[in-house]
Scaffold this motif. Structure first.
Motif, PDB file in Angstrom:
ATOM      1  N   GLU A  60       0.813  -1.228   0.000  1.00 30.42           N
ATOM      2  CA  GLU A  60       0.000   0.000   0.000  1.00 30.42           C
ATOM      3  C   GLU A  60       0.841   1.272   0.000  1.00 30.42           C
ATOM      4  OE1 GLU A  60      -3.143  -0.244   2.875  1.00 30.42           O
ATOM      5  OE2 GLU A  60      -3.552  -2.321   2.311  1.00 30.42           O
ATOM      6  N   GLU A  62       2.695   4.639  -1.075  1.00 32.78           N
ATOM      7  CA  GLU A  62       2.062   5.719  -1.815  1.00 32.78           C
ATOM      8  C   GLU A  62       3.061   6.850  -2.062  1.00 32.78           C
ATOM      9  OE1 GLU A  62      -1.944   8.506  -1.370  1.00 32.78           O
ATOM     10  OE2 GLU A  62      -1.115   7.569   0.398  1.00 32.78           O
ATOM     11  N   LYS A  83      -4.242  13.479   6.169  1.00 29.10           N
ATOM     12  CA  LYS A  83      -4.489  12.717   4.941  1.00 29.10           C
ATOM     13  C   LYS A  83      -3.915  11.298   5.068  1.00 29.10           C
ATOM     14  CE  LYS A  83      -3.459  12.943   0.072  1.00 29.10           C
ATOM     15  NZ  LYS A  83      -3.626  13.693  -1.114  1.00 29.10           N
ATOM     16  N   THR A  87      -6.171   7.875   5.065  1.00 31.32           N
ATOM     17  CA  THR A  87      -6.060   6.967   3.925  1.00 31.32           C
ATOM     18  C   THR A  87      -5.626   5.565   4.331  1.00 31.32           C
ATOM     19  OG1 THR A  87      -5.208   8.895   2.760  1.00 31.32           O
ATOM     20  CG2 THR A  87      -5.174   6.837   1.548  1.00 31.32           C
ATOM     21  N   HIS A  88      -4.796   5.476   5.353  1.00 26.26           N
ATOM     22  CA  HIS A  88      -4.206   4.168   5.681  1.00 26.26           C
ATOM     23  C   HIS A  88      -4.619   3.745   7.086  1.00 26.26           C
ATOM     24  CE1 HIS A  88      -1.681   4.357   2.090  1.00 26.26           C
ATOM     25  NE2 HIS A  88      -1.588   5.647   2.352  1.00 26.26           N
TER      26      HIS A  88
END
Ligand code: NAD
Ligand code: ZN
Length: 360
Positions: A60, A62, A83, A87-88
């Motif tokens: 995952e 990024e 953020k 997101t994670h």
């Protein structure tokens, strides 16, 4: 006497193309497949396959592209942290900053704020960070600031421009690959390179100097002279040497301090948003009274590379703007004390600073 006990970057690689080792370096640091590495990359590299295809993405992981047009803000750090958290599911395995001082500082700050409560502005100052940051890696793509080695991350907050200075700030890993700097535009190369040169002069001519900071400062100054004044140096050699000058200059100021150019440049940046490298150049050009030899050599380098600095930056400023600039500069007491000694307040007045700013 209480001697300072400083942390250092734990691991460092140097060499052209060493960037290719990034994958093998970070993989053992992966906590699990859900805990990603987040790459904060200067958006100047967006679409640059030569660089981005070598970023080792897995699971995952990024990439977040970030503009370096403006210097990092505390609010920007808070937004990035939010953020990443939203997101994670898992806390990241690490933050990897790829870019100049702007991206390196953002990466250090994000790594700190992922483990510390509150907002980034709460940590501007000295030794306010309570918990270790997450694993963070710095990969400079332009040389000069020393942000790759320093114990600070300079941020503009709502009330001040000041670093998060802490033992948790320095990178756990740095990759120094001078080849990454090959496409830096000439003017920017000069401005950021001069940041390093000015670090050397302010350190070497400061009252905080000691044998430790002197040894690094002298080496960095010699390297700067080769890079900016030697006609015979090749492009590759110049890239290699400036990257090492940046490192040594950063080491030098870590154990001493910067001086008047940085104090005044912080004022310019706080009120006008002038960026660090060019701001330092604009200021330093007018400091012959304080650093006669350093400014003389600076003017030679400026002429040799046909650099035209902006003029009249402060010509239309209102009094309240001058006051904000001057107050910002004067608040940086250690910088003045380093430059002029313990009794610096007898030598520097607000009127003096205004007359200096009016020349810029
Ligand atoms: P920068 O990161 O702001 O980048 C300057 C410009 O160069 C940007 O436009 C960027 O996109 C471009 N650039 C960077 N690498 C490039 C490449 N390889 N090819 C083409 N373009 C490239 O510049 P900087 O001077 O390195 O950093 C300035 C920042 O560093 C300021 O925010 C300053 O406060 C901070 N700083 C921090 C420390 C510290 O110890 N933490 C010390 C000095 C300065
Ligand atoms: Zn600097």
């Amino acid at each position: 006497m209480n001697f300072r006990n400083y942390p250092m970057v734990s691991k460092i690689v140097f060499g052209r193309s060493s960037f290719d080792q990034l994958g093998e370096i970070i993989e053992p640091k992966r906590i699990n497949t859900k805990a990603p590495f987040i790459f904060l990359v200067d958006d100047v590299f967006k679409g640059n396959v030569w660089l981005t295809s070598r970023i080792p993405l897995a699971y995952e992981d990024e990439i977040l592209y970030i503009s370096a047009d403006e210097e990092p803000k505390t609010s920007q750090v808070d937004e990035l942290v939010e953020k990443i958290i939203l997101t994670h599911k898992d806390r990241p395995s690490g933050i990897i900053g790829i870019g100049g001082g702007t991206l390196l500082d953002l990466s250090k700050a994000v790594a700190i704020m992922l483990t510390n409560e509150g907002e980034a502005k709460d940590y501007q100052g000295w030794d306010l960070v309570k918990r270790p940051a997450i694993y963070h890696v710095g990969i400079p793509t332009i040389s000069g600031t020393g942000a790759e080695v320093s114990r600070t991350t300079v941020l503009t907050g709502p009330n001040k421009k000041l670093g998060i200075n802490s033992d948790y700030t320095p990178f756990d890993q740095v990759i120094l690959d001078p080849e990454l700097t090959k496409d830096v535009p000439k003017d920017q190369w000069f401005y950021t390179g001069m940041d390093c040169y000015i670090h050397c002069i302010e350190s070497l001519y400061g009252t905080y100097l000691n044998a430790f900071s002197q040894s690094y400062g002298e080496k960095a100054l010699d390297l700067c002279k080769e890079v900016f004044l030697d006609d015979k140096i090749s492009k590759e050699e110049s890239e290699d040497k400036l990257m090492m000058a940046s490192w040594h200059g950063g080491m030098s100021i870590s154990f001493s301090q910067v001086g008047i150019a940085h104090a005044l440049s912080y004022g310019l940046s706080f009120v006008l948003g002038t960026k660090h490298g060019i701001g330092n150049c604009i200021v330093f050009d007018h400091l012959e009274e304080f650093y006669p030899e350093g400014v003389k050599l600076f003017k030679q380098m400026k002429a040799k590379h046909n650099i035209n600095l902006p003029q009249g930056l402060c010509s239309d400023l209102e009094d309240y703007e001058f006051s904000a600039m001057i107050d910002m500069a004067l608040a940086l007491e250690p910088l003045w004390e380093n430059a002029l000694g313990k009794h610096w307040k007898q030598k520097i007045t607000k009127d003096k600073l205004k007359s200096l700013y009016q020349k810029m």
